[in-house]
Design a protein around this motif. Structure first.
Motif, PDB file in Angstrom:
ATOM      1  N   ASP A   1      34.442  36.646  53.965  1.00 15.28           N
ATOM      2  CA  ASP A   1      34.117  37.803  53.041  1.00 15.28           C
ATOM      3  C   ASP A   1      34.274  37.675  51.667  1.00 15.28           C
ATOM      4  O   ASP A   1      33.376  38.156  50.950  1.00 15.28           O
ATOM      5  CB  ASP A   1      35.331  38.950  53.502  1.00 15.28           C
ATOM      6  N   TYR A   2      35.191  37.096  51.065  1.00 11.69           N
ATOM      7  CA  TYR A   2      35.246  36.662  49.661  1.00 11.69           C
ATOM      8  C   TYR A   2      36.281  35.789  49.476  1.00 11.69           C
ATOM      9  O   TYR A   2      37.111  35.285  50.503  1.00 11.69           O
ATOM     10  CB  TYR A   2      35.492  38.063  48.905  1.00 11.69           C
ATOM     11  N   GLN A   3      36.298  35.084  48.387  1.00  9.50           N
ATOM     12  CA  GLN A   3      37.504  34.292  47.756  1.00  9.50           C
ATOM     13  C   GLN A   3      38.589  35.141  47.157  1.00  9.50           C
ATOM     14  O   GLN A   3      38.326  35.787  46.230  1.00  9.50           O
ATOM     15  CB  GLN A   3      36.982  33.304  46.832  1.00  9.50           C
ATOM     16  N   LEU A   4      39.892  35.081  47.616  1.00 15.18           N
ATOM     17  CA  LEU A   4      41.053  35.525  47.198  1.00 15.18           C
ATOM     18  C   LEU A   4      41.338  34.856  45.849  1.00 15.18           C
ATOM     19  O   LEU A   4      41.554  35.613  44.782  1.00 15.18           O
ATOM     20  CB  LEU A   4      42.164  35.578  48.304  1.00 15.18           C
ATOM     21  N   GLY A   5      41.298  33.505  45.810  1.00 11.18           N
ATOM     22  CA  GLY A   5      41.478  32.815  44.603  1.00 11.18           C
ATOM     23  C   GLY A   5      41.651  31.125  44.735  1.00 11.18           C
ATOM     24  O   GLY A   5      41.258  30.939  45.899  1.00 11.18           O
ATOM     25  N   TYR A   6      41.714  30.680  43.533  1.00 13.57           N
ATOM     26  CA  TYR A   6      41.816  29.276  43.541  1.00 13.57           C
ATOM     27  C   TYR A   6      43.103  28.998  42.911  1.00 13.57           C
ATOM     28  O   TYR A   6      43.572  29.486  41.844  1.00 13.57           O
ATOM     29  CB  TYR A   6      40.753  28.893  42.560  1.00 13.57           C
ATOM     30  N   TYR A   7      43.787  28.022  43.356  1.00 10.08           N
ATOM     31  CA  TYR A   7      45.378  28.092  43.146  1.00 10.08           C
ATOM     32  C   TYR A   7      45.552  26.293  42.927  1.00 10.08           C
ATOM     33  O   TYR A   7      45.034  25.587  43.676  1.00 10.08           O
ATOM     34  CB  TYR A   7      46.217  28.511  44.288  1.00 10.08           C
ATOM     35  N   LYS A   8      46.703  25.980  42.286  1.00 10.15           N
ATOM     36  CA  LYS A   8      47.043  24.863  41.849  1.00 10.15           C
ATOM     37  C   LYS A   8      48.584  24.832  42.570  1.00 10.15           C
ATOM     38  O   LYS A   8      49.347  25.442  42.230  1.00 10.15           O
ATOM     39  CB  LYS A   8      47.245  24.431  40.369  1.00 10.15           C
TER      40      LYS A   8
ATOM     41  N   LYS B   1      43.210  42.272  45.395  1.00 12.38           N
ATOM     42  CA  LYS B   1      42.907  41.156  44.177  1.00 12.38           C
ATOM     43  C   LYS B   1      41.671  40.411  44.785  1.00 12.38           C
ATOM     44  O   LYS B   1      41.608  40.179  45.675  1.00 12.38           O
ATOM     45  CB  LYS B   1      44.207  40.319  44.005  1.00 12.38           C
ATOM     46  N   ARG B   2      41.033  39.662  43.737  1.00 17.83           N
ATOM     47  CA  ARG B   2      39.779  38.878  43.956  1.00 17.83           C
ATOM     48  C   ARG B   2      39.979  37.685  42.864  1.00 17.83           C
ATOM     49  O   ARG B   2      40.068  37.992  41.713  1.00 17.83           O
ATOM     50  CB  ARG B   2      38.514  39.548  44.077  1.00 17.83           C
ATOM     51  N   ASP B   3      39.131  36.538  43.343  1.00 22.03           N
ATOM     52  CA  ASP B   3      38.963  35.630  42.545  1.00 22.03           C
ATOM     53  C   ASP B   3      39.920  35.343  41.638  1.00 22.03           C
ATOM     54  O   ASP B   3      39.745  35.009  40.206  1.00 22.03           O
ATOM     55  CB  ASP B   3      37.567  35.723  41.408  1.00 22.03           C
ATOM     56  N   LEU B   4      41.137  35.168  42.137  1.00 25.14           N
ATOM     57  CA  LEU B   4      42.250  35.220  41.004  1.00 25.14           C
ATOM     58  C   LEU B   4      42.463  33.438  40.788  1.00 25.14           C
ATOM     59  O   LEU B   4      41.864  32.627  41.773  1.00 25.14           O
ATOM     60  CB  LEU B   4      43.445  35.383  41.675  1.00 25.14           C
ATOM     61  N   VAL B   5      43.035  33.179  39.602  1.00 28.85           N
ATOM     62  CA  VAL B   5      43.360  31.738  39.254  1.00 28.85           C
ATOM     63  C   VAL B   5      44.684  31.648  39.106  1.00 28.85           C
ATOM     64  O   VAL B   5      45.385  32.454  37.996  1.00 28.85           O
ATOM     65  CB  VAL B   5      42.331  31.183  38.363  1.00 28.85           C
ATOM     66  N   GLY B   6      45.539  30.715  39.676  1.00 31.44           N
ATOM     67  CA  GLY B   6      47.092  30.570  39.314  1.00 31.44           C
ATOM     68  C   GLY B   6      47.606  29.430  40.175  1.00 31.44           C
ATOM     69  O   GLY B   6      47.005  28.588  40.647  1.00 31.44           O
TER      70      GLY B   6
END
Length: 158
Positions: A80-87, A151-156
């Protein structure tokens, strides 16, 4: 058998820490009728989202679909979509995690899963989003909260 998995997981974490290994992985929130599919690995006691490692030169979305098929017998019809990209740096890791949301899927016969994934995944179950298990991982709980907050396309941080 659980002792073997715990030992393997402990050695893997030490390897990551000593050699500063950089990994790339995926996790997916699989949702249906206000419920989420979670798994519990044999080497841990926490409920987490299904996922795994991204192979070299593999697109993260393709990796997510592959891991879902292998681990839990889910054929994702589409992300459906990318929630986020995380380290993720816990436990000596240098891990990069893509997290996706999926609501369009089919469940395959459990027999189509790879044997190694039968060994890795101890349990899988559907949980109501309003009644999550007490033994859910902190990161999984955070990703669910982000999803519920639209939320969407988070980075954290993971």
């Amino acid at each position: 058998m659980k002792i073997f998995f715990n030992l393997f997981h402990w050695l893997r974490k030490k390897y990551w820490k000593v050699f500063k290994i950089e990994t790339f992985g995926v996790r997916t929130l699989i949702l249906k009728d206000n419920k989420i599919l979670l798994v519990r690995h044999r080497y841990g006691n926490l409920w987490v989202m299904p996922g795994g490692q991204i192979d070299k030169n593999e697109d993260p979305k393709i990796a997510a679909l592959r891991e879902l098929q292998e681990e839990v017998g889910v054929n994702g019809l589409k992300i459906d979509y990318q929630l986020g990209y995380y380290k993720n740096t816990t436990g000596g890791k240098n891990d990069h995690v893509y997290c996706f949301v999926m609501t369009d899927f089919e469940i395959n016969s459990i027999s189509k899963r790879k044997f190694i994934d039968f060994l890795e995944i101890g349990e899988m179950a559907w949980f109501d989003l309003n009644q999550l298990p007490e033994t859910i991982s902190r990161a999984t709980k955070s990703r669910i909260a982000e999803f519920l907050a639209n939320k969407r396309d988070l980075v954290g941080a993971w």
